[in-house]
Write a protein that holds these residues in place. Structure first.
Motif, PDB file in Angstrom:
ATOM      1  N   ALA A 109       0.650  -1.250   0.161  1.00 37.05           N
ATOM      2  CA  ALA A 109       0.186   0.121  -0.072  1.00 37.05           C
ATOM      3  C   ALA A 109       0.756   1.374  -0.100  1.00 37.05           C
ATOM      4  O   ALA A 109       0.303   2.389  -0.645  1.00 37.05           O
ATOM      5  N   LEU A 110       2.180   1.064   0.336  1.00 34.17           N
ATOM      6  CA  LEU A 110       2.947   2.541   0.451  1.00 34.17           C
ATOM      7  C   LEU A 110       3.382   2.678  -0.980  1.00 34.17           C
ATOM      8  O   LEU A 110       3.769   3.901  -1.051  1.00 34.17           O
ATOM      9  N   GLN A 111       3.409   1.623  -1.747  1.00 30.21           N
ATOM     10  CA  GLN A 111       4.178   2.118  -3.080  1.00 30.21           C
ATOM     11  C   GLN A 111       3.489   3.260  -3.947  1.00 30.21           C
ATOM     12  O   GLN A 111       4.286   3.872  -4.304  1.00 30.21           O
ATOM     13  N   PRO A 112       2.225   3.196  -3.836  1.00 31.11           N
ATOM     14  CA  PRO A 112       1.410   4.323  -4.985  1.00 31.11           C
ATOM     15  C   PRO A 112       1.667   5.677  -4.174  1.00 31.11           C
ATOM     16  O   PRO A 112       1.424   6.707  -5.042  1.00 31.11           O
ATOM     17  N   GLU A 113       2.087   5.964  -2.977  1.00 36.98           N
ATOM     18  CA  GLU A 113       2.008   6.847  -2.372  1.00 36.98           C
ATOM     19  C   GLU A 113       2.735   8.193  -2.611  1.00 36.98           C
ATOM     20  O   GLU A 113       2.344   9.430  -2.935  1.00 36.98           O
ATOM     21  N   LEU A 114       3.908   7.999  -3.153  1.00 36.65           N
ATOM     22  CA  LEU A 114       4.999   9.057  -3.507  1.00 36.65           C
ATOM     23  C   LEU A 114       5.479   8.850  -4.652  1.00 36.65           C
ATOM     24  O   LEU A 114       6.620   8.522  -4.984  1.00 36.65           O
ATOM     25  N   ALA A 124       9.392  12.609   6.632  1.00 33.51           N
ATOM     26  CA  ALA A 124       8.248  12.728   7.675  1.00 33.51           C
ATOM     27  C   ALA A 124       7.501  11.763   7.378  1.00 33.51           C
ATOM     28  O   ALA A 124       6.726  11.037   8.276  1.00 33.51           O
ATOM     29  N   HIS A 125       7.010  11.545   5.901  1.00 31.94           N
ATOM     30  CA  HIS A 125       5.766  10.563   5.545  1.00 31.94           C
ATOM     31  C   HIS A 125       6.466   9.292   5.789  1.00 31.94           C
ATOM     32  O   HIS A 125       5.744   8.259   6.430  1.00 31.94           O
ATOM     33  N   GLU A 126       7.804   8.866   5.605  1.00 37.24           N
ATOM     34  CA  GLU A 126       8.110   7.577   5.799  1.00 37.24           C
ATOM     35  C   GLU A 126       8.307   7.311   7.510  1.00 37.24           C
ATOM     36  O   GLU A 126       8.163   6.092   7.693  1.00 37.24           O
ATOM     37  N   ALA A 165       6.614   8.259   9.696  1.00 36.56           N
ATOM     38  CA  ALA A 165       5.031   8.254  10.000  1.00 36.56           C
ATOM     39  C   ALA A 165       4.597   6.868   9.956  1.00 36.56           C
ATOM     40  O   ALA A 165       4.107   6.384  10.769  1.00 36.56           O
ATOM     41  N   HIS A 166       5.240   6.259   8.972  1.00 40.59           N
ATOM     42  CA  HIS A 166       4.896   4.870   8.857  1.00 40.59           C
ATOM     43  C   HIS A 166       5.453   3.863   9.617  1.00 40.59           C
ATOM     44  O   HIS A 166       5.007   2.791   9.794  1.00 40.59           O
ATOM     45  N   LEU A 167       6.651   4.362  10.444  1.00 42.81           N
ATOM     46  CA  LEU A 167       7.050   3.518  11.453  1.00 42.81           C
ATOM     47  C   LEU A 167       5.823   3.399  12.559  1.00 42.81           C
ATOM     48  O   LEU A 167       5.968   2.357  13.305  1.00 42.81           O
ATOM     49  N   ASN A 194       0.061   2.399   7.034  1.00 42.37           N
ATOM     50  CA  ASN A 194      -0.831   2.454   6.065  1.00 42.37           C
ATOM     51  C   ASN A 194      -1.207   3.966   6.064  1.00 42.37           C
ATOM     52  O   ASN A 194      -0.228   4.768   6.180  1.00 42.37           O
ATOM     53  N   HIS A 195      -2.170   4.522   5.018  1.00 46.51           N
ATOM     54  CA  HIS A 195      -2.479   5.903   5.010  1.00 46.51           C
ATOM     55  C   HIS A 195      -3.576   6.056   5.616  1.00 46.51           C
ATOM     56  O   HIS A 195      -4.433   6.869   4.967  1.00 46.51           O
ATOM     57  N   SER A 196      -3.848   5.830   6.798  1.00 48.47           N
ATOM     58  CA  SER A 196      -5.258   6.098   7.241  1.00 48.47           C
ATOM     59  C   SER A 196      -5.170   7.728   7.865  1.00 48.47           C
ATOM     60  O   SER A 196      -4.251   8.090   7.870  1.00 48.47           O
ATOM     61  N   ALA A 249      -5.078   8.493  11.117  1.00 53.85           N
ATOM     62  CA  ALA A 249      -4.157   8.586  11.897  1.00 53.85           C
ATOM     63  C   ALA A 249      -2.687   8.615  11.723  1.00 53.85           C
ATOM     64  O   ALA A 249      -2.004   9.387  12.012  1.00 53.85           O
ATOM     65  N   PHE A 250      -2.356   8.025  10.257  1.00 49.70           N
ATOM     66  CA  PHE A 250      -1.197   8.282   9.596  1.00 49.70           C
ATOM     67  C   PHE A 250      -0.960   9.852   9.395  1.00 49.70           C
ATOM     68  O   PHE A 250       0.119  10.200   9.738  1.00 49.70           O
ATOM     69  N   TRP A 251      -1.863  10.503   8.675  1.00 49.82           N
ATOM     70  CA  TRP A 251      -1.661  11.677   8.348  1.00 49.82           C
ATOM     71  C   TRP A 251      -1.561  12.770   9.455  1.00 49.82           C
ATOM     72  O   TRP A 251      -0.956  13.838   9.384  1.00 49.82           O
TER      73      TRP A 251
END
Ligand SMILES: [Zn+2]
Length: 251
Positions: free
Chosen positions: A6-11, A208-210, A212-214, A218-220, A222-224
């Motif tokens: 799921a992380l792949q299409p994000e950036l 910061a994006h990466e 935050a994935h720690l 996901n891209h919920s 809560a993630f943002w």
């Protein structure tokens, strides 16, 4: 080690099309390459020439024959515009003094210097040894840029992970043509070395994006929210990165 799909299409990294890659069509006896972007929101096919060359935007389900038909219908325009674009393109890089690279969103000019441990940065100039063959200068300058990239990315990821009270992640450089960064399930962060050419505000957003994935794999919402704790105006930076990054990607 599983990769979080799921992380792949994000950036996504919108790299310029390179000659010979991607789709192409025969128009007026010449082969014309273009970049094709399919998006769910789009209802019609459109043609555009920008500094990256010919670009076709199409709905997700648009058949290839409809794209071909539109290109043929506008063949004279396409051929003329592609020719203009090719003439405007900067000449091939020769790795000699006077040429520019990008570092943190600002141009750095290669300057000839003998002696010392080169390349070396001197304000807005990168000192190179002109006695070396260009291929050697190229590999040293690229290596130098990657060193700057890794040191910078590690610093930013360390800083952001500390802010979240997380242990510092392992950070490595990626050479992906398709994305700026990724966070693996193992907790390892990869960031694209080409980012070092873009403004630091955007590097910070990707770090910061990466990081935050720690906390949120996901891209919920809560993630943002976690990204926003680290970089409050992340949305503006993300938009700018998507829109303008290609202007900085000289390498
Ligand atoms: Zn992500």
């Amino acid at each position: 080690m599983t990769r979080h799909r799921a992380l792949q299409p994000e950036l996504p990294l919108h790299a310029p099309p390179t000659a010979g890659s991607g789709p192409a069509i025969e128009l007026g006896g010449q082969r014309i390459h273009y970049a094709l972007h399919r998006t769910r929101r789009r209802r019609t096919i459109s043609l555009l020439i920008d500094e990256r060359g010919l670009r076709v935007a199409a709905p997700l389900q648009a058949p290839q024959r409809a794209i071909d038909a539109l290109l043929r219908e506008h063949a004279a325009w396409v051929i003329r515009k592609v020719r203009d674009w090719q003439q405007k393109r900067p000449p091939q890089r020769r790795w000699i003094a006077g040429e520019q690279i990008m570092l943190y969103g600002a141009p750095v000019t290669l300057e000839a210097r003998t002696g010392g441990n080169l390349p070396q940065l001197d304000e807005d100039r990168l000192l190179i040894n002109p006695q070396l063959p260009p291929t050697e200068i190229e590999s040293r300058v690229r290596g130098w840029l990657k060193q700057q990239a890794l040191a910078c990315f590690i610093r930013r990821c360390d800083d952001y992970s500390a802010q979240l009270a997380l242990p510092a992640p392992a950070v490595r450089l990626s050479n992906a043509r398709t994305r700026w960064g990724s966070c693996h399930a193992s907790g390892r962060i990869s960031m694209n070395w080409r980012l070092v050419q873009t403004p630091t505000a955007w590097i910070d957003y990707v770090a910061a994006h990466e990081v935050a994935h720690l906390r949120e794999m996901n891209h919920s919402p809560a993630f943002w929210q976690t990204v926003a704790v680290l970089v409050a105006d992340y949305a503006a930076r993300r938009t700018a990165l998507r829109r303008d990054a290609h202007r900085y990607l000289l390498l």
